[in-house]
Design a protein around this motif. Structure first.
Motif, short mmCIF file in Angstrom:
data_model
loop_
_atom_site.label_atom_id
_atom_site.label_comp_id
_atom_site.label_asym_id
_atom_site.label_seq_id
_atom_site.Cartn_x
_atom_site.Cartn_y
_atom_site.Cartn_z
N ALA A 196 -1.08 4.10 -4.14
CA ALA A 196 -2.58 4.08 -3.95
C ALA A 196 -3.13 3.39 -5.43
O ALA A 196 -2.60 3.77 -6.52
N ARG A 256 0.71 -1.22 -0.15
CA ARG A 256 0.08 -0.31 -0.10
C ARG A 256 0.86 1.22 0.09
O ARG A 256 0.29 2.38 0.71
N ALA A 258 -1.76 9.20 -8.10
CA ALA A 258 -0.88 8.25 -7.12
C ALA A 258 0.52 8.28 -7.50
O ALA A 258 1.43 8.24 -6.72
#
Length: 95
Positions: free
Chosen positions: A67, A64, A81
């Motif tokens: 994104a 993570r 992202a």
């Protein structure tokens, strides 16, 4: 008359059953002191450069640090992202 392939070849199920039977006969039972590790990690050796980049991308998604969103069965990475990730990476490198 020559027999057709499917008439003389064993079925896949028969091959699987024979393999399972062989393993049952030739594999010793696990001892109570046997340690079984269920998690494997690939260290990345032997990959082509393209696959190394793909593995690195999957690692970023898995942890993570990048994104993403899922639409149906497809995973999408928004452009912002990627920009955010590059900016964070540059800031960390500057420290």
């Amino acid at each position: 008359m020559i027999p057709l392939w499917h008439e003389i070849a064993p079925s896949l199920g028969a091959l699987r059953a024979a393999r399972a039977a062989w393993h049952r006969c030739h594999t010793p039972p696990p001892s109570p002191t046997t340690l079984v590790l269920a998690h494997w990690a690939y260290d990345g050796t032997g990959l082509t450069p393209d696959l190394e980049r793909l593995a690195a991308l999957y690692d970023l998604l898995r942890t993570r640090r990048l994104a993403s969103l899922t639409i149906g069965r497809a995973r999408r990475i928004p452009a912002h992202a990627l920009d955010d990730h590059v900016q964070r990476h540059l800031e960390e490198a500057a420290r």
